[in-house]
Design a protein around this motif. Structure first.
Motif, PDB file in Angstrom:
ATOM      1  N   ASN A 169     -28.820  31.497   5.611  1.00  0.00           N
ATOM      2  CA  ASN A 169     -28.636  32.904   5.185  1.00  0.00           C
ATOM      3  C   ASN A 169     -27.753  32.528   3.915  1.00  0.00           C
ATOM      4  O   ASN A 169     -26.356  33.052   3.912  1.00  0.00           O
ATOM      5  CB  ASN A 169     -28.487  33.891   6.260  1.00  0.00           C
ATOM      6  CG  ASN A 169     -27.446  35.251   4.960  1.00  0.00           C
ATOM      7  OD1 ASN A 169     -28.198  35.166   4.340  1.00  0.00           O
ATOM      8  ND2 ASN A 169     -26.348  35.819   5.775  1.00  0.00           N
TER       9      ASN A 169
ATOM     10  N   GLN B 239     -30.515  36.870  -2.167  1.00  0.00           N
ATOM     11  CA  GLN B 239     -30.574  36.452  -0.674  1.00  0.00           C
ATOM     12  C   GLN B 239     -31.785  35.854  -0.927  1.00  0.00           C
ATOM     13  O   GLN B 239     -32.740  36.610  -0.242  1.00  0.00           O
ATOM     14  CB  GLN B 239     -30.115  37.906  -0.126  1.00  0.00           C
ATOM     15  CG  GLN B 239     -29.635  38.079   1.372  1.00  0.00           C
ATOM     16  CD  GLN B 239     -29.478  39.229   2.736  1.00  0.00           C
ATOM     17  OE1 GLN B 239     -29.448  40.118   2.874  1.00  0.00           O
ATOM     18  NE2 GLN B 239     -29.170  38.851   3.654  1.00  0.00           N
TER      19      GLN B 239
ATOM     20  N   ILE C 202     -24.634  40.107   4.200  1.00  0.00           N
ATOM     21  CA  ILE C 202     -24.101  38.965   3.263  1.00  0.00           C
ATOM     22  C   ILE C 202     -23.257  39.963   1.776  1.00  0.00           C
ATOM     23  O   ILE C 202     -23.237  41.489   2.206  1.00  0.00           O
ATOM     24  CB  ILE C 202     -25.179  38.979   2.337  1.00  0.00           C
ATOM     25  CG1 ILE C 202     -24.792  37.795   0.644  1.00  0.00           C
ATOM     26  CG2 ILE C 202     -26.027  40.764   1.548  1.00  0.00           C
ATOM     27  CD1 ILE C 202     -25.749  37.103   0.572  1.00  0.00           C
TER      28      ILE C 202
ATOM     29  N   SER D 204     -22.669  34.889   3.677  1.00  0.00           N
ATOM     30  CA  SER D 204     -23.211  35.808   5.016  1.00  0.00           C
ATOM     31  C   SER D 204     -22.027  36.586   5.074  1.00  0.00           C
ATOM     32  O   SER D 204     -21.413  35.703   5.393  1.00  0.00           O
ATOM     33  CB  SER D 204     -23.750  34.702   5.477  1.00  0.00           C
ATOM     34  OG  SER D 204     -23.524  33.864   6.299  1.00  0.00           O
TER      35      SER D 204
END
Length: 130
Positions: A73, A123, A104, A90
């Protein structure tokens, strides 16, 4: 007339390699959003909604779940227009990666690394879908 396509597998013309979007390396979800004021998704893929929990802290819900909680992520925040760059990471404390969503955060590089809202957040999530 509506068409329906039902398949067990997708393969390239040579019959052996997977199609590009089904490969492990393709992003399985991404979004770009304005994290200031009333948070709004500008553009996305496989993101059903966005949560703005507090300053600089967001969570994205997936339209189609991931197969596990072990997926990359990553994110990006826009420079604040002043002397401080913004960066994102993240969020494993308040919104840890789960199969249906992940968090996030956005921080300032002002030395205090305070959480800040950013008007341009991005993201990207990689991994396997369920």
């Amino acid at each position: 007339m509506t068409s329906v396509l039902n398949v067990d597998s997708i393969a390239a013309k040579d019959g052996t390699s997977p199609v590009a979007l089904t490969k492990q390396s393709a992003a399985k979800a991404w979004n770009h959003f304005d994290g200031t004021g009333t948070v709004a998704i500008d553009n996305s893929f496989n993101i059903s909604s966005l949560i703005d929990s507090t300053t600089g802290q967001y969570a994205s819900a997936f339209t189609n779940n991931m197969s596990s909680t072990q997926y990359p992520n990553t994110g990006h925040s826009r420079h604040d227009g002043g002397v401080n760059a913004l960066f994102s990471t993240s969020n494993k404390d308040n919104y840890p990666p789960i199969t249906s969503s992940c968090g996030i955060d956005s921080f300032s590089s002002d030395g205090n690394q305070n959480q800040v809202d950013s008007d341009q957040m991005s993201q990207v999530i990689h991994g396997d879908l369920a």
